[in-house]
Design a protein around this motif. Structure first.
Motif, PDB file in Angstrom:
ATOM      1  N   SER A 142       0.820  -1.212   0.000  1.00 17.51           N
ATOM      2  CA  SER A 142       0.000   0.000   0.000  1.00 17.51           C
ATOM      3  C   SER A 142       0.853   1.260   0.000  1.00 17.51           C
ATOM      4  CB  SER A 142      -0.902   0.026   1.249  1.00 17.51           C
ATOM      5  OG  SER A 142      -1.762  -1.090   1.286  1.00 17.51           O
ATOM      6  N   LEU A 143       1.954   1.239   0.737  1.00 21.23           N
ATOM      7  CA  LEU A 143       2.688   2.470   1.039  1.00 21.23           C
ATOM      8  C   LEU A 143       3.907   2.718   0.151  1.00 21.23           C
ATOM      9  CD1 LEU A 143       2.607   2.213   4.947  1.00 21.23           C
ATOM     10  CD2 LEU A 143       1.053   3.529   3.478  1.00 21.23           C
ATOM     11  N   ALA A 181      -9.776   3.904  -1.726  1.00 20.88           N
ATOM     12  CA  ALA A 181      -9.680   2.980  -0.580  1.00 20.88           C
ATOM     13  C   ALA A 181      -8.793   3.550   0.530  1.00 20.88           C
ATOM     14  CB  ALA A 181      -9.139   1.629  -1.051  1.00 20.88           C
ATOM     15  N   GLY A 182      -8.341   4.791   0.358  1.00 19.57           N
ATOM     16  CA  GLY A 182      -7.529   5.415   1.408  1.00 19.57           C
ATOM     17  C   GLY A 182      -6.038   5.230   1.234  1.00 19.57           C
ATOM     18  N   LEU A 183      -5.603   4.664   0.108  1.00 19.30           N
ATOM     19  CA  LEU A 183      -4.168   4.419  -0.103  1.00 19.30           C
ATOM     20  C   LEU A 183      -3.518   5.644  -0.742  1.00 19.30           C
ATOM     21  CD1 LEU A 183      -4.328   0.751  -1.500  1.00 19.30           C
ATOM     22  CD2 LEU A 183      -4.652   1.597   0.825  1.00 19.30           C
TER      23      LEU A 183
ATOM     24  N   LEU B   9     -17.254   6.142   5.131  1.00 14.20           N
ATOM     25  CA  LEU B   9     -17.460   5.593   3.784  1.00 14.20           C
ATOM     26  C   LEU B   9     -17.671   4.087   3.808  1.00 14.20           C
ATOM     27  CD1 LEU B   9     -14.582   7.676   2.155  1.00 14.20           C
ATOM     28  CD2 LEU B   9     -17.026   8.228   2.155  1.00 14.20           C
ATOM     29  N   PRO B 150      -5.336   7.110  12.467  1.00 18.95           N
ATOM     30  CA  PRO B 150      -5.522   6.994  11.019  1.00 18.95           C
ATOM     31  C   PRO B 150      -4.281   6.363  10.393  1.00 18.95           C
ATOM     32  CG  PRO B 150      -4.834   9.222  11.554  1.00 18.95           C
ATOM     33  CD  PRO B 150      -4.925   8.465  12.870  1.00 18.95           C
ATOM     34  N   LEU B 151      -4.471   5.678   9.301  1.00 16.52           N
ATOM     35  CA  LEU B 151      -3.334   5.136   8.559  1.00 16.52           C
ATOM     36  C   LEU B 151      -3.719   5.006   7.096  1.00 16.52           C
ATOM     37  CD1 LEU B 151      -2.878   1.351   9.511  1.00 16.52           C
ATOM     38  CD2 LEU B 151      -5.024   2.548   9.255  1.00 16.52           C
ATOM     39  N   ARG B 152      -2.726   4.824   6.242  1.00 14.50           N
ATOM     40  CA  ARG B 152      -2.986   4.873   4.807  1.00 14.50           C
ATOM     41  C   ARG B 152      -2.895   3.502   4.170  1.00 14.50           C
ATOM     42  NH1 ARG B 152      -1.082   9.794   1.667  1.00 14.50           N
ATOM     43  NH2 ARG B 152      -3.142   9.436   0.783  1.00 14.50           N
ATOM     44  N   TYR B 153      -3.332   2.486   4.902  1.00 15.36           N
ATOM     45  CA  TYR B 153      -3.477   1.166   4.283  1.00 15.36           C
ATOM     46  C   TYR B 153      -4.627   0.445   4.972  1.00 15.36           C
ATOM     47  CZ  TYR B 153      -0.377  -0.362   8.143  1.00 15.36           C
ATOM     48  OH  TYR B 153       0.186  -0.617   9.365  1.00 15.36           O
ATOM     49  N   GLY B 155      -7.314  -0.381   3.740  1.00 16.02           N
ATOM     50  CA  GLY B 155      -8.402  -0.233   2.778  1.00 16.02           C
ATOM     51  C   GLY B 155      -8.137  -1.002   1.488  1.00 16.02           C
ATOM     52  N   GLN B 166     -12.247   1.451   9.920  1.00 15.55           N
ATOM     53  CA  GLN B 166     -13.272   2.285   9.290  1.00 15.55           C
ATOM     54  C   GLN B 166     -12.598   3.133   8.220  1.00 15.55           C
ATOM     55  OE1 GLN B 166     -15.862   4.430  11.938  1.00 15.55           O
ATOM     56  NE2 GLN B 166     -15.797   2.842  13.520  1.00 15.55           N
ATOM     57  N   LEU B 167     -13.317   3.366   7.156  1.00 17.89           N
ATOM     58  CA  LEU B 167     -12.828   4.267   6.108  1.00 17.89           C
ATOM     59  C   LEU B 167     -13.668   5.537   6.188  1.00 17.89           C
ATOM     60  CD1 LEU B 167     -10.815   4.336   3.622  1.00 17.89           C
ATOM     61  CD2 LEU B 167     -12.841   3.873   2.219  1.00 17.89           C
ATOM     62  N   ILE B 168     -12.990   6.650   6.468  1.00 20.93           N
ATOM     63  CA  ILE B 168     -13.734   7.908   6.607  1.00 20.93           C
ATOM     64  C   ILE B 168     -13.214   8.926   5.593  1.00 20.93           C
ATOM     65  CG2 ILE B 168     -14.036   7.497   9.085  1.00 20.93           C
ATOM     66  CD1 ILE B 168     -12.083   9.972   9.474  1.00 20.93           C
ATOM     67  N   ASP B 170     -11.414  12.093   5.294  1.00 21.81           N
ATOM     68  CA  ASP B 170     -10.529  12.893   6.136  1.00 21.81           C
ATOM     69  C   ASP B 170     -11.053  14.325   6.248  1.00 21.81           C
ATOM     70  OD1 ASP B 170      -8.447  14.367   7.250  1.00 21.81           O
ATOM     71  OD2 ASP B 170      -7.221  14.276   5.448  1.00 21.81           O
ATOM     72  N   GLN B 175     -10.034  13.545   1.529  1.00 16.47           N
ATOM     73  CA  GLN B 175      -9.753  12.263   0.881  1.00 16.47           C
ATOM     74  C   GLN B 175     -10.014  11.098   1.838  1.00 16.47           C
ATOM     75  OE1 GLN B 175      -5.733  13.000  -0.222  1.00 16.47           O
ATOM     76  NE2 GLN B 175      -6.281  14.228  -2.004  1.00 16.47           N
ATOM     77  N   PRO B 176     -10.307   9.929   1.288  1.00 19.22           N
ATOM     78  CA  PRO B 176     -10.549   8.778   2.166  1.00 19.22           C
ATOM     79  C   PRO B 176      -9.311   8.418   2.969  1.00 19.22           C
ATOM     80  CG  PRO B 176     -11.325   8.352  -0.069  1.00 19.22           C
ATOM     81  CD  PRO B 176     -10.500   9.602  -0.133  1.00 19.22           C
ATOM     82  N   VAL B 177      -9.503   8.082   4.209  1.00 24.85           N
ATOM     83  CA  VAL B 177      -8.404   7.620   5.055  1.00 24.85           C
ATOM     84  C   VAL B 177      -8.964   6.587   6.028  1.00 24.85           C
ATOM     85  CG1 VAL B 177      -8.645   9.397   6.872  1.00 24.85           C
ATOM     86  CG2 VAL B 177      -6.386   8.403   6.395  1.00 24.85           C
ATOM     87  N   CYS B 178      -8.132   5.625   6.360  1.00 25.70           N
ATOM     88  CA  CYS B 178      -8.569   4.518   7.204  1.00 25.70           C
ATOM     89  C   CYS B 178      -8.294   4.832   8.679  1.00 25.70           C
ATOM     90  CB  CYS B 178      -7.774   3.278   6.793  1.00 25.70           C
ATOM     91  SG  CYS B 178      -8.739   1.794   6.789  1.00 25.70           S
ATOM     92  N   LEU B 179      -9.140   4.317   9.545  1.00 21.67           N
ATOM     93  CA  LEU B 179      -8.891   4.378  10.991  1.00 21.67           C
ATOM     94  C   LEU B 179      -8.822   2.958  11.531  1.00 21.67           C
ATOM     95  CD1 LEU B 179     -11.627   6.977  12.157  1.00 21.67           C
ATOM     96  CD2 LEU B 179      -9.348   7.455  11.210  1.00 21.67           C
TER      97      LEU B 179
ATOM     98  N   MET C   1     -21.474   4.553  -0.566  1.00 20.61           N
ATOM     99  CA  MET C   1     -21.966   3.622   0.436  1.00 20.61           C
ATOM    100  C   MET C   1     -21.714   4.145   1.854  1.00 20.61           C
ATOM    101  SD  MET C   1     -19.318   0.470   0.012  1.00 20.61           S
ATOM    102  CE  MET C   1     -17.582   0.640  -0.220  1.00 20.61           C
ATOM    103  N   THR C   2     -22.038   5.416   2.036  1.00 21.64           N
ATOM    104  CA  THR C   2     -21.943   5.987   3.377  1.00 21.64           C
ATOM    105  C   THR C   2     -22.875   5.242   4.310  1.00 21.64           C
ATOM    106  OG1 THR C   2     -21.420   8.159   2.559  1.00 21.64           O
ATOM    107  CG2 THR C   2     -22.314   8.053   4.774  1.00 21.64           C
ATOM    108  N   VAL C 146       0.358  10.818   7.807  1.00 16.25           N
ATOM    109  CA  VAL C 146      -1.102  10.862   7.895  1.00 16.25           C
ATOM    110  C   VAL C 146      -1.553  12.321   7.987  1.00 16.25           C
ATOM    111  CG1 VAL C 146      -1.310   8.575   8.913  1.00 16.25           C
ATOM    112  CG2 VAL C 146      -1.045  10.563  10.417  1.00 16.25           C
ATOM    113  N   PHE C 148      -3.799  13.786   9.973  1.00 19.78           N
ATOM    114  CA  PHE C 148      -4.134  14.292  11.318  1.00 19.78           C
ATOM    115  C   PHE C 148      -3.862  13.202  12.325  1.00 19.78           C
ATOM    116  CE2 PHE C 148      -7.922  12.137   9.789  1.00 19.78           C
ATOM    117  CZ  PHE C 148      -8.270  11.359  10.883  1.00 19.78           C
ATOM    118  N   TYR C 172     -15.300   5.243  17.711  1.00 21.70           N
ATOM    119  CA  TYR C 172     -15.171   3.987  18.444  1.00 21.70           C
ATOM    120  C   TYR C 172     -15.813   4.039  19.833  1.00 21.70           C
ATOM    121  CZ  TYR C 172     -12.296   2.244  14.703  1.00 21.70           C
ATOM    122  OH  TYR C 172     -11.870   1.824  13.476  1.00 21.70           O
TER     123      TYR C 172
END
Lengths: 284, 327, 327, 284
Positions: A142-143, A181-183, B9, B150-153, B155, B166-168, B170, B175-179, C1-2, C146, C148, C172
């Motif tokens: 991913s990174l 997908a957040g990547l 999301l 949050p992290l960028r993988y 997803g 969770q994908l939210i 940001d 932009q989409p970012v994962c938690l 798909m929120t 990231v 934030f 959460y």
């Protein structure tokens, strides 16, 4: 360099991967296995200053070869590094964009370079074959800017639909699928390396694309061992077999224990290397 | 005064330990702040701090600098229903599953053979797919005292769907970012190179997440190759990675990682690893456990009776690389 | 798909550098991965990597292990319109403001006198209130790649209202939690104890956030007391805190923190600090700058002509405590 | 212990704070100033093993006294620590609940223990007096279990409304106000320590409550120097003046340079310590 006439499939895969590596890029590998061996081989042969980062936080080691048999348990594997950190730290370096190429082994891959390290057959809760899990492959794929996948060319490995998507390729191949997908933007699979064929990805469709085929194989032979049909361009080139020199360094320096390079043997007809190879021994 | 909201999301459907930073703070509040001698046997440490149903996190694993003697003690005491964080595990999870101690595993990577596979197929063990990095990061979140990071993988995978991620959208970039949720294990088992009697500890060499694991956890059991003077700790404060106030127990366990290695000190015992592998393949794990766990009262007894001095010396001699660790 | 959304309960109205992790990744992508000699003068480093308008982060500050020689070079080159991260600053911000280099300051803490106060009152400098920890944490977010990070403070204050923080309902736990945006400075100025010619660096002693600052920033300029062999770096990898691939420039600057200290090496020059204080109180900062900045061509010349060997030796002799640093 | 008859307001504040400290709690202080001196004094006098964490990442140092004049620049200040970390790390330890008491200096405080370190008079953009900023006080006052504030008792410092809320106390005093602001549960101000009076907080209303008054002062005297009226219970106790022993250690060991303990002198009538003190020298 003289081509060899006898090598394992894993030796071929490691050799091909090593040829793609150069000193201008920083590599991310797991603690052992074919990806690490590919970097070590490149370092011995054509890229002495090549730097790599290991999932355990080791940064740019200069391991003295021959390598130890059980790499994970040996202090030598991390030796002469410029820094010792930890897993989160090297993942942050990748997240920040400092690590160019992730090099990974996959047990199952689809047409968009998504891959599976979790299970095959059955369901997640009742798997027929359960594997070790995503490990660090998901973050690496991913990174890092590019992903190189190493795997054998088998129909059960190049599938239409993965049993489980452990790590992302181009997801469904649509533009921006990874970003949605957040990547991180601008990342994705770069090469899929097998013992008989090397693949890239079509820039438009993100679908796997055949780039090179070994002289003892053929495009049809390759396609017959894949569930999905990759893009097949007009300019598929030959994949040069491992040379004696490459194999010698691999066998005596990089994996003298033979643990990782063991595999199915490919024995070429001495006169014509394009002859069909015959598997003669059977590690799966 | 809600001004706006952040779209979620997508979210995974996996079971996970729900984060509760305030509960984790209360655990910390009740620990002793004084320098008290925390030495105890592995038996006492496991009795006091590992309960049936505990969420247990170990670091690294049974192959390298892992708390093997503590894991064997957990089996010896027949702990049950543990939830393991297999963030980069080896055959640890297999061993604990063979001992009947495990019911859930958060998976990054682990060695998998028939014991785990059978346990999963038969529903005795439930797995939750994460990744090595995501689990290390969830421990970091726990160590930071926050409920998520949050992290960028994660997803774009089935890991996401099987997890608590969770994908939210940001709220800063759109932009989409994962938690991923924090994890605060009930018990951390960490093998260190050196520590004092209070738990000020040094871990040498590259590693997984020993510091995050210690800082995230409710109880911290250290096993250590060596106990050193606090004076030595205070002479080189930069070397301390875990401070005393998070530590509950200090177990002096030379060769505590056996059959695994401590880089710079001793190599892994490959013969033993093959013996374990054979026991799994041949279905003779009960005999293996009898020999190495139940049939001995302690780690010390195991090392004396089952391993022996000659083997120990050989494993030390085999580790030829000490640079950067002890030199 | 929120599936649902996360309420934003409140948000600050302050101006802040908007996070853009993908842009920060592109900066990193274009750096050289090879081991190349990065030694250059402070003049060259500041010319190449500090632009008018840059967001500049230094660590720690002009009193302790700060990049003082680089800050003086910034003044000497008349850089303008800088945005400073004063995460735990001393009179650094005052000095750069006196030099006319600053237009914005993210404040954690800094020494404040008439120069800063006048500049703020007259609208030449705009301040944005954060805290030391929140700024260090924003750098950590930048270092993690990231956009934030959540944290459990900043809320309940006017800092919050004047900042770029947001208060959301944690998806959460359902409880309120604060978010702060990452910062990825254009330039990091970091003084280190030792590094090699490639930038593999060691920072000794407790500190603020040298590692986070380096990892978060687009360009990293190291000034160093000492350049050591890469062989020495490779012998003790645990001591390296900043790896070469993030570093753009290595400036050899013995006494580079003067008039501040490098703990374990030399003390701060209290006479000089009083001279600075007097210049501010008496409105003679121009003369101070002429003497210490404009009137000398380089840090080396300043140390030779304005400080002198006897003073340097005295400051070294005054630092009697080296334990844990160099011993 | 014999009470002293001559000391500065800062000496009194530091002494009172030190008496509240014991070895069962872990303290969080900034790099210099009165809070650090209070811990050092407690360590010398009645709590030799007391441990504290400094904002720069120093954990549990054992500084050899006499202390250096310019603490921030001296290696000695961090000496004999059990660990050297960094600012983020010690903040994480506080966030996790490991640090009991934050000890802080404030320039302005309100009835709920919120305090100001940013500016006084004018506006944020056009301040009459600008201070150094929140520093580490905001995280310390948010994350530690209890906060102790040290400040002089002056009408301009104990105000109805802060010019700027740099760090949180009980916010508006309503139940759960801190939790609603995202702060950890069960935390908040514990004591406000001045040269003439010590305050706590009412458990119900979270309003500042007078606990003790120095013998040379009185409740009315204290209230006259506050804009807001604190809760005044029936059982206000005397605040014992600094002893000669406390002052001797403070002056010769803890702050021999006199930089931080300097302040307005309080000189007591030798015969009756309850006599009104006369400020005789004027640091502000």
């Amino acid at each position: 360099m003289s081509s060899a006439t006898s090598f394992t499939d894993n030796e071929a895969i490691i050799t091909y991967a090593s040829r793609l590596m150069d000193e201008n890029r920083l590599y991310f590998v797991a603690i052992g296995g074919p990806p690490l061996l590919a970097v070590l081989l490149a370092k011995q042969l054509h890229a002495p200053s090549i730097a790599y980062v290991v999932e355990d936080g080791t940064i740019a080691p200069e391991m003295r070869l021959p390598a130890p048999a059980f790499m994970i348990g040996a202090g030598l594997a991390s030796s002469r590094a410029v820094a010792w950190t930890d897993m989160n730290t090297v993942d942050f370096h990748a997240s920040r964009g400092y690590i160019d190429d992730g090099v990974l082994a996959a047990v199952q891959v689809d047409a968009y370079g998504n891959f599976n390290s979790t299970f095959a057959g059955g369901t997640y809760d009742r798997p027929e074959r359960r594997f070790g899990g995503p490990g660090g492959a998901t973050e690496i794929a991913s990174l890092c800017w590019r992903t190189m996948l190493m795997t054998r060319l088998q129909r059960r490995k190049f599938v239409e639909k993965l049993d489980f998507v452990s790590s992302p390729g181009y997801i469904d191949g649509t533009p921006g699928a990874r970003e949605r997908a957040g990547l991180p933007a601008g990342t994705g699979p770069y090469r899929v390396i097998t013992e008989r064929a090397m693949f890239g990805f079509d820039e438009e469709t993100h679908r796997m694309k055949l780039l090179a085929v070994a002289p003892w194989s053929s495009i049809d032979d390759v396609l017959s061992d894949m569930e999905f049909r990759p893009v097949v361009p007009d300019d598929v080139v030959p994949l040069e077999p491992p040379t004696e020199r490459e194999l010698d360094v691999l066998r005596t320096q990089v994996d003298p224990s033979g643990r990782t390079i063991a595999g199915d043997w490919i024995v070429l007809d001495g006169a014509a290397q394009a002859a069909k190879a015959a598997p003669v021994a059977g590690a799966s | 005064m809600t001004t706006r909201s952040i779209p979620v999301l997508d979210q995974g459907a996996g079971e996970f330990r729900p984060p509760d930073p305030d509960a984790a703070r209360r655990w910390a509040r009740d620990k002793d702040r004084r320098l008290v001698d925390k030495r105890m046997t592995e038996q006492a440490a496991v009795e006091r701090f590992v309960a049936d149903g505990s969420y247990v996190s170990y670091d690294t694993n049974v192959w390298r600098r892992g708390p093997s003697s503590l894991m064997r003690e957990i089996i010896r005491q027949h702990k049950r229903d543990l939830w393991l964080a297999a963030k980069f595990s080896a055959h640890d999870a297999t061993l604990l599953t063979a001992g009947g101690c495990v019911s859930k595993i958060d998976v990054g990577w682990m060695e998998v053979g028939r014991i785990i596979t059978d346990a999963v197929r038969e529903g005795r063990v439930k797995m939750f797919e994460w990744t090595n990095g995501a689990l290390a990061y969830r421990h970091l979140a726990g160590a930071l005292g926050v409920p998520f990071l949050p992290l960028r993988y994660v997803g774009g995978t089935d890991v996401f769907h099987n997890s608590g991620a969770q994908l939210i959208e940001d709220p800063y970039t759109g932009q989409p970012v994962c938690l991923v949720p924090a994890v605060n294990p009930d018990v951390a088992l960490i093998h260190v190179n050196q520590c004092d009697i209070y738990g000020n500890a040094r871990v040498f060499g590259p590693g997984l997440a020993p510091v995050e694991t210690a800082m995230a956890s409710r109880h911290v059991i250290l096993s250590t190759e060596e106990i050193i003077d606090t004076d030595e700790i205070r002479k080189h404060p930069a070397q301390t990675t875990i401070p005393y106030y998070v530590v509950d127990a200090v177990v002096h366990a030379p060769f505590g990682c056996y059959p695994g290695s401590v880089p710079g000190l001793y190599r892994a015992d490959l013969e033993h690893l093959m013996e374990f592998g054979a026991a799994q393949l041949q279905g003779t794990m009960d005999a293996y456990l009898e020999k190495w766990v139940y049939g001995v009262a302690s780690h010390t007894e195991m090392m004396e009776k089952r391993v022996g001095l000659a083997k120990m010396q050989q494993l030390q001699a085999d580790e030829t690389h000490t640079e950067g660790y002890y030199t």
